[in-house]
Design a protein around this motif. Structure first.
Motif, PDB file in Angstrom:
ATOM      1  N   SER A  58       0.828  -1.275   0.258  1.00 29.42           N
ATOM      2  CA  SER A  58       0.097   0.311  -0.063  1.00 29.42           C
ATOM      3  C   SER A  58       0.824   1.013   0.185  1.00 29.42           C
ATOM      4  O   SER A  58       1.891   1.350   0.639  1.00 29.42           O
ATOM      5  CB  SER A  58      -1.086   0.290   1.330  1.00 29.42           C
ATOM      6  N   LEU A  59       0.282   2.169  -0.275  1.00 29.65           N
ATOM      7  CA  LEU A  59       0.940   3.718  -0.338  1.00 29.65           C
ATOM      8  C   LEU A  59      -0.368   4.838   0.057  1.00 29.65           C
ATOM      9  O   LEU A  59      -0.804   4.728  -1.286  1.00 29.65           O
ATOM     10  CB  LEU A  59       1.359   4.307  -1.830  1.00 29.65           C
ATOM     11  N   PHE A  60       0.065   5.928   1.300  1.00 29.07           N
ATOM     12  CA  PHE A  60      -0.813   6.705   1.382  1.00 29.07           C
ATOM     13  C   PHE A  60       0.380   7.823   1.225  1.00 29.07           C
ATOM     14  O   PHE A  60       0.845   7.767   1.839  1.00 29.07           O
ATOM     15  CB  PHE A  60      -1.816   6.455   2.746  1.00 29.07           C
ATOM     16  N   ILE A  61      -0.432   8.767   1.432  1.00 25.58           N
ATOM     17  CA  ILE A  61      -0.067  10.332   1.154  1.00 25.58           C
ATOM     18  C   ILE A  61      -1.147  11.644   1.893  1.00 25.58           C
ATOM     19  O   ILE A  61      -2.060  10.849   1.401  1.00 25.58           O
ATOM     20  CB  ILE A  61       0.177  11.141  -0.443  1.00 25.58           C
ATOM     21  N   GLY A  62      -0.473  11.673   2.836  1.00 21.49           N
ATOM     22  CA  GLY A  62      -1.285  12.669   3.707  1.00 21.49           C
ATOM     23  C   GLY A  62      -0.645  14.129   4.097  1.00 21.49           C
ATOM     24  O   GLY A  62       0.432  14.246   4.551  1.00 21.49           O
ATOM     25  N   GLU A  63      -0.754  15.580   4.372  1.00 23.89           N
ATOM     26  CA  GLU A  63      -0.246  16.523   5.055  1.00 23.89           C
ATOM     27  C   GLU A  63      -0.023  16.004   6.799  1.00 23.89           C
ATOM     28  O   GLU A  63      -1.196  15.133   7.543  1.00 23.89           O
ATOM     29  CB  GLU A  63      -1.574  17.353   4.851  1.00 23.89           C
ATOM     30  N   ILE A  64       0.728  16.694   7.023  1.00 22.82           N
ATOM     31  CA  ILE A  64       1.228  15.997   8.674  1.00 22.82           C
ATOM     32  C   ILE A  64       0.127  16.617   9.688  1.00 22.82           C
ATOM     33  O   ILE A  64       0.390  16.192  11.011  1.00 22.82           O
ATOM     34  CB  ILE A  64       3.066  16.295   8.525  1.00 22.82           C
ATOM     35  N   ASN A  65      -0.143  18.401   9.230  1.00 28.89           N
ATOM     36  CA  ASN A  65      -1.386  18.670   9.932  1.00 28.89           C
ATOM     37  C   ASN A  65      -2.347  17.841   9.431  1.00 28.89           C
ATOM     38  O   ASN A  65      -3.660  18.074   9.854  1.00 28.89           O
ATOM     39  CB  ASN A  65      -1.276  20.127   9.710  1.00 28.89           C
ATOM     40  N   GLY A  66      -2.687  16.965   8.980  1.00 25.12           N
ATOM     41  CA  GLY A  66      -4.190  15.984   8.861  1.00 25.12           C
ATOM     42  C   GLY A  66      -5.412  16.353   7.973  1.00 25.12           C
ATOM     43  O   GLY A  66      -6.429  16.152   7.902  1.00 25.12           O
ATOM     44  N   THR A  67      -4.585  17.376   6.992  1.00 24.24           N
ATOM     45  CA  THR A  67      -5.347  18.000   5.639  1.00 24.24           C
ATOM     46  C   THR A  67      -5.651  16.923   4.851  1.00 24.24           C
ATOM     47  O   THR A  67      -4.350  16.499   4.549  1.00 24.24           O
ATOM     48  CB  THR A  67      -5.858  19.399   6.044  1.00 24.24           C
ATOM     49  N   GLU A 119      -4.251  20.316  -2.177  1.00 25.59           N
ATOM     50  CA  GLU A 119      -4.486  20.023  -3.613  1.00 25.59           C
ATOM     51  C   GLU A 119      -3.070  19.286  -3.850  1.00 25.59           C
ATOM     52  O   GLU A 119      -3.104  18.290  -4.994  1.00 25.59           O
ATOM     53  CB  GLU A 119      -4.341  21.813  -4.156  1.00 25.59           C
ATOM     54  N   ARG A 120      -2.391  19.178  -3.830  1.00 27.99           N
ATOM     55  CA  ARG A 120      -0.874  18.748  -3.788  1.00 27.99           C
ATOM     56  C   ARG A 120      -0.499  17.284  -3.658  1.00 27.99           C
ATOM     57  O   ARG A 120      -0.421  16.689  -4.386  1.00 27.99           O
ATOM     58  CB  ARG A 120      -0.100  19.453  -2.990  1.00 27.99           C
ATOM     59  N   VAL A 121      -1.141  17.341  -1.767  1.00 30.40           N
ATOM     60  CA  VAL A 121      -1.568  15.439  -2.239  1.00 30.40           C
ATOM     61  C   VAL A 121      -2.343  14.864  -3.048  1.00 30.40           C
ATOM     62  O   VAL A 121      -2.510  13.688  -3.557  1.00 30.40           O
ATOM     63  CB  VAL A 121      -2.879  15.242  -0.010  1.00 30.40           C
ATOM     64  N   THR A 122      -3.792  15.547  -3.474  1.00 29.50           N
ATOM     65  CA  THR A 122      -4.078  14.586  -3.978  1.00 29.50           C
ATOM     66  C   THR A 122      -3.836  14.674  -4.868  1.00 29.50           C
ATOM     67  O   THR A 122      -3.860  14.228  -6.469  1.00 29.50           O
ATOM     68  CB  THR A 122      -5.864  15.693  -4.196  1.00 29.50           C
ATOM     69  N   ASP A 123      -3.230  15.256  -6.184  1.00 29.31           N
ATOM     70  CA  ASP A 123      -2.334  15.836  -7.241  1.00 29.31           C
ATOM     71  C   ASP A 123      -1.136  14.334  -7.190  1.00 29.31           C
ATOM     72  O   ASP A 123      -0.925  14.116  -8.402  1.00 29.31           O
ATOM     73  CB  ASP A 123      -1.851  17.288  -7.311  1.00 29.31           C
ATOM     74  N   LEU A 124      -0.893  14.394  -6.600  1.00 26.80           N
ATOM     75  CA  LEU A 124       0.476  13.082  -6.290  1.00 26.80           C
ATOM     76  C   LEU A 124      -0.478  11.288  -5.641  1.00 26.80           C
ATOM     77  O   LEU A 124      -0.095  11.242  -6.667  1.00 26.80           O
ATOM     78  CB  LEU A 124       1.041  13.642  -4.512  1.00 26.80           C
ATOM     79  N   ARG A 125      -1.523  11.177  -4.751  1.00 26.79           N
ATOM     80  CA  ARG A 125      -2.593  10.510  -5.332  1.00 26.79           C
ATOM     81  C   ARG A 125      -2.992  10.060  -6.817  1.00 26.79           C
ATOM     82  O   ARG A 125      -2.056   9.303  -7.101  1.00 26.79           O
ATOM     83  CB  ARG A 125      -3.833  10.444  -4.692  1.00 26.79           C
ATOM     84  N   ASP A 126      -2.711  10.955  -7.676  1.00 25.81           N
ATOM     85  CA  ASP A 126      -3.582  10.698  -9.296  1.00 25.81           C
ATOM     86  C   ASP A 126      -2.381  10.439  -9.795  1.00 25.81           C
ATOM     87  O   ASP A 126      -2.316   9.389 -10.257  1.00 25.81           O
ATOM     88  CB  ASP A 126      -4.199  12.325  -9.468  1.00 25.81           C
ATOM     89  N   GLY A 186       0.505   2.651  -8.698  1.00 24.12           N
ATOM     90  CA  GLY A 186      -1.056   1.138  -7.955  1.00 24.12           C
ATOM     91  C   GLY A 186      -1.381   1.950  -7.391  1.00 24.12           C
ATOM     92  O   GLY A 186      -1.243   3.129  -8.099  1.00 24.12           O
ATOM     93  N   GLU A 187      -2.386   2.080  -6.733  1.00 26.41           N
ATOM     94  CA  GLU A 187      -3.477   2.084  -5.735  1.00 26.41           C
ATOM     95  C   GLU A 187      -3.400   3.388  -4.767  1.00 26.41           C
ATOM     96  O   GLU A 187      -3.300   2.725  -4.121  1.00 26.41           O
ATOM     97  CB  GLU A 187      -4.664   1.157  -5.823  1.00 26.41           C
ATOM     98  N   ALA A 188      -2.707   3.845  -5.494  1.00 21.70           N
ATOM     99  CA  ALA A 188      -1.920   4.988  -4.487  1.00 21.70           C
ATOM    100  C   ALA A 188      -2.975   6.136  -4.057  1.00 21.70           C
ATOM    101  O   ALA A 188      -3.998   6.049  -3.973  1.00 21.70           O
ATOM    102  CB  ALA A 188      -1.223   5.887  -4.804  1.00 21.70           C
ATOM    103  N   LYS A 189      -3.578   6.400  -2.438  1.00 21.20           N
ATOM    104  CA  LYS A 189      -4.629   7.066  -1.486  1.00 21.20           C
ATOM    105  C   LYS A 189      -4.173   7.571  -0.822  1.00 21.20           C
ATOM    106  O   LYS A 189      -3.093   8.166  -0.464  1.00 21.20           O
ATOM    107  CB  LYS A 189      -5.479   5.543  -0.547  1.00 21.20           C
ATOM    108  N   GLU A 190      -4.405   8.897  -0.956  1.00 19.13           N
ATOM    109  CA  GLU A 190      -5.043   9.762   0.076  1.00 19.13           C
ATOM    110  C   GLU A 190      -5.111   9.778   1.565  1.00 19.13           C
ATOM    111  O   GLU A 190      -6.041   8.730   1.350  1.00 19.13           O
ATOM    112  CB  GLU A 190      -5.503  11.391  -0.419  1.00 19.13           C
ATOM    113  N   THR A 191      -5.064  10.458   2.486  1.00 16.05           N
ATOM    114  CA  THR A 191      -5.561  10.545   3.776  1.00 16.05           C
ATOM    115  C   THR A 191      -5.293  11.014   4.386  1.00 16.05           C
ATOM    116  O   THR A 191      -4.779  11.843   4.825  1.00 16.05           O
ATOM    117  CB  THR A 191      -4.787   8.750   4.447  1.00 16.05           C
ATOM    118  N   GLU A 192      -5.891  11.169   5.551  1.00 15.48           N
ATOM    119  CA  GLU A 192      -5.871  12.196   6.479  1.00 15.48           C
ATOM    120  C   GLU A 192      -5.603  12.109   7.854  1.00 15.48           C
ATOM    121  O   GLU A 192      -5.081  12.570   9.245  1.00 15.48           O
ATOM    122  CB  GLU A 192      -7.375  12.662   7.029  1.00 15.48           C
ATOM    123  N   ASN A 193      -5.389  10.616   8.120  1.00 13.21           N
ATOM    124  CA  ASN A 193      -4.147  10.632   9.510  1.00 13.21           C
ATOM    125  C   ASN A 193      -2.877   9.354   8.803  1.00 13.21           C
ATOM    126  O   ASN A 193      -2.388   8.069   9.024  1.00 13.21           O
ATOM    127  CB  ASN A 193      -5.457   9.119  10.168  1.00 13.21           C
TER     128      ASN A 193
END
Length: 344
Positions: free
Chosen positions: A146-155, A158-165, A171-178
């Motif tokens: 698995s691979l998850f991208i997220g801001e360290i402040n829990g939000t 746009e850059r996280v969403t861009d990286l996910r895409d 593979g199935e990279a995902k965004e997370t608030e945690n």
């Protein structure tokens, strides 16, 4: 936005190769001149279980990159945890206001990165893939996770969403608030894998044999107790569900999850951890102290004793310095201490 990958080894090399194959602008930076030269001359080859592919790529040593590039945009940091600050510090002057660094590493490296470039320019990343640097210009990719991208402040930004895409090509990279929920979950899982690295047994041997579940549980529980004190809710990934172990252990479901983990691991071409490879093959120091020392320190701040984790760290360091051999005696030592501490 072009991507600079610092650390063209197992993780950085695999991620970068998939991005390049998808048409992304990627430049590799690595200290290993033989690896850099091989990439520039013959490309970077990713060896999978039943196939391989090679991508053309540009690669530089840190000094040559800094001398020839006026700035960086997105930086993927994929070096061993112990090299985090020394790797990123020379690149901080090249960062613009909207530049940022993503930690494709194990441990809690986001904190070290933030100290250098600032929290607002630090992006968290959880990555669980099995790969090994085999030789200059060649990496074995042994298992997808698995691979998850997220801001360290829990939000979610746009850059996280861009990286996910952009990472969907891997593979199935995902965004997370945690993101720290995933990082702490992997720290618990990683402590278990570290124990397996003190032997020459395969990782799956430990998860499929209930004889070893006690020591795995003890290590995982110690780490998860510290996470709880930090207010972190660990997240499940790739057949590992920390909630089955702590705070309320479900013995039956936990054992079944271990069997499922063993089945998953048996399907990988990489059967042992990168820590084992550092000890047994590359004969170099591991990143284990950078993984476990922060856990131990934070635990102490909360009044928690972590005897099994502390002993595991000591065993790893003894193996690194040649004072101890790899073998099942190391697991038996942990089991004896576990019984003395009444941890199960």
């Amino acid at each position: 936005m072009p991507i600079t990958i610092i650390g063209a080894g197992a993780i950085g090399g695999v991620i970068g190769a998939y991005l390049i194959r998808n048409g992304e602008g990627v430049v590799f930076v690595d200290r290993d001149e033989a690896h850099i030269n091989a990439i520039n001359e013959n490309g970077l080859t990713i060896q999978l279980k039943n196939e391989a592919f090679t991508v053309e790529a540009k690669a530089f040593t840190p000094e040559k990159f800094i001398a020839s590039h006026p700035y960086v945009d997105a930086v993927f940091l994929a070096v061993k945890a112990q090299h985090t600050k020394e790797a990123i510090e020379p690149f901080e002057p090249l960062m613009k206001q909207d530049s940022f660094v993503v930690s494709f590493q194990n441990g809690l490296c986001e904190y070290d990165i933030a100290e250098v470039v600032g929290a607002e320019r630090t992006v968290g990343c959880f990555v669980n893939l099995f790969a090994d640097y085999i030789e200059p210009g060649r990496i074995e990719y042994g298992g997808v996770g698995s691979l998850f991208i997220g801001e360290i402040n829990g939000t979610v930004s746009e850059r996280v969403t861009d990286l996910r895409d952009r990472l969907q090509c891997w593979g199935e990279a995902k965004e997370t608030e945690n993101i720290f929920g995933y990082l702490w979950s992997k720290l618990a899982y990683g402590a278990m894998l570290t124990a397996t690295a003190t032997t020459n047994n395969e990782i799956a041997d430990f998860f499929e044999n209930p004889q070893f579940h006690g020591v795995l549980n003890a290590l995982g529980t110690e780490v998860l107790k510290v996470a709880e004190k930090q207010g972190v809710v660990p997240e499940p990934f790739d057949d590992w569900n920390p909630a089955l172990l702590y705070p309320q252990k479900n013995e039956q479901k936990l054992q079944q999850s271990y069997f499922q983990l063993a089945k998953r691991l048996r399907g990988y071409t990489k059967t042992r951890s990168g820590i084992w490879r550092d000890l047994a093959v590359r004969k170099r120091k591991t990143e284990v102290p950078q993984h476990l020392n922060p856990i131990i320190r934070i635990g102490e701040e909360h009044g928690l004793e972590l005897p099994i984790t502390c002993r595991l760290l000591s065993i790893i360091q003894d193996i690194e310095t040649g004072q101890r051999e790899m073998g099942m005696d190391n697991i038996r030592e942990l089991e004896s201490l576990m019984q003395e501490s009444e941890i199960s």
